[in-house]
Enzyme design. Structure first.
Site, PDB file in Angstrom:
ATOM      1  N   SER A 131      -0.469   3.109   4.037  1.00 37.25           N
ATOM      2  CA  SER A 131      -1.134   4.026   3.337  1.00 37.25           C
ATOM      3  C   SER A 131      -2.597   3.323   2.848  1.00 37.25           C
ATOM      4  O   SER A 131      -2.432   2.105   2.783  1.00 37.25           O
ATOM      5  CB  SER A 131      -0.450   4.407   2.139  1.00 37.25           C
ATOM      6  OG  SER A 131      -1.306   4.904   0.940  1.00 37.25           O
ATOM      7  N   TYR A 158       3.398  -0.494  -5.401  1.00 42.54           N
ATOM      8  CA  TYR A 158       3.051   0.405  -4.256  1.00 42.54           C
ATOM      9  C   TYR A 158       2.141  -0.460  -3.408  1.00 42.54           C
ATOM     10  O   TYR A 158       2.208  -0.302  -2.098  1.00 42.54           O
ATOM     11  CB  TYR A 158       2.652   1.897  -4.542  1.00 42.54           C
ATOM     12  CG  TYR A 158       2.538   2.719  -3.259  1.00 42.54           C
ATOM     13  CD1 TYR A 158       3.485   3.036  -2.596  1.00 42.54           C
ATOM     14  CD2 TYR A 158       1.259   3.264  -3.137  1.00 42.54           C
ATOM     15  CE1 TYR A 158       3.383   3.947  -1.638  1.00 42.54           C
ATOM     16  CE2 TYR A 158       1.209   4.249  -1.848  1.00 42.54           C
ATOM     17  CZ  TYR A 158       2.233   4.590  -1.144  1.00 42.54           C
ATOM     18  OH  TYR A 158       1.913   5.190  -0.389  1.00 42.54           O
TER      19      TYR A 158
END
Length: 289
Positions: A131, A158
């Site tokens: 991502s 994350y």
């Protein structure tokens, strides 16, 4: 769109090309059956297999790897698409590893390495879904577990895990290219109707920007186009899995359906080596290639 929806979209897209065998590993087998049924509707000659795995439990990963190797002697493409995002409360897995790093990277690291015999037989390709969240932070080698939660930040957690997906592709290619195995990391893009972020509000996403500023000293910028349809979101990982150019240029990072250069901290060889060593230590096994 959660990783499973991306995974199911990729599986049904691949089915249209008539592969011999599609194997789906998932935490919840009941969610896999409709996908297997759809594959059979597309092409009834395709062999399908479903295997249960909990990526945050290394014993489960080892069991699943044995089952996968028993189900197929060769793997042409391994797509590591499972993941979680922005876990609000600091959480550890069974092994004591921060949950986002565990689910997004550590389980995939162990499973992929255990499946090398089948990848080597083809030889195959590995695709890690990542991502643009990797831009939020460098890898916290000196404190990957956030001082036992004392300094935990959901977006830094994350970002660290998504950065690991790219560094792992670099480390894997370095070690296994001589055996014909290469790896790529693909950023599929975003879909507003996301299960991956179903626990988040749009206000929660605002936390990305101060986290990036704090960790990297720069503003976080989403790529454009930011949002994609279900079909579009599967496109970049499928290109990473199938395009012959990726094999030539690997290790490769792809977004918006094209190979592109990731930020410097994501393709640094020393960081890739440090992550490999840390990952070996955390899974309790050395992989000597």
């Amino acid at each position: 769109m959660g990783p499973f929806i991306i995974g199911s979209q990729m599986a049904t897209s691949l089915a249209k090309a008539g592969p011999a065998h599609i194997l789906i590993a998932s935490r919840t087998l009941s969610r896999v059956q409709p996908v297997l049924d759809e594959i059979i509707r597309i092409d009834s000659t395709i062999k399908t297999t479903a295997i249960q795995v909990e990526l945050t439990d290394h014993a489960s990963v080892r069991r699943a790897a044995n089952e996968i190797l028993g189900a197929t002697p060769t793997i042409d493409v391994l797509i590591n698409s499972a993941g979680i995002m922005a876990v609000k409360d600091y959480t550890l897995d069974k092994q004591g590893i921060e949950l986002q790093l565990s689910a997004n990277h550590m389980g995939h690291f162990l499973l992929t390495n255990l499946l090398v015999p089948a990848l080597e037989a083809t030889p195959g390709r590995v695709v890690n879904l990542t991502s643009s969240g990797y831009l939020i932070t460098p890898f916290r080698f000196d404190d990957y577990n956030f001082s036992d939660g004392a300094v935990y930040d959901l977006w830094t957690g994350y970002g660290q895990a998504k950065l690991a997906n790219i560094l792992f592709a670099w480390g894997l290619t370095k070690r296994l290219r001589s055996r014909g195995i290469v790896a790529a990391a693909a950023h599929p893009g975003y879909n507003g109707d996301t299960r991956l972020g179903s626990h988040l509000t749009w206000d929660d996403y605002a936390g990305i920007f101060p986290a990036s500023k704090r960790n990297m000293g720069k503003e976080f910028v989403f790529e454009e186009p930011r949002f994609k349809t279900y079909t579009q979101i599967a496109a970049t990982p499928l290109i990473a899995a199938l395009d012959p150019e990726v094999e030539i240029k690997a290790p490769a990072f792809l977004q918006n359906s094209a190979i592109t250069e990731p930020a410097e901290h994501a393709c640094d060889e020393k960081s890739a080596d440090r992550l490999w060593e840390l990952s070996e230590r955390l899974v309790g096994q050395d992989f000597e290639y």
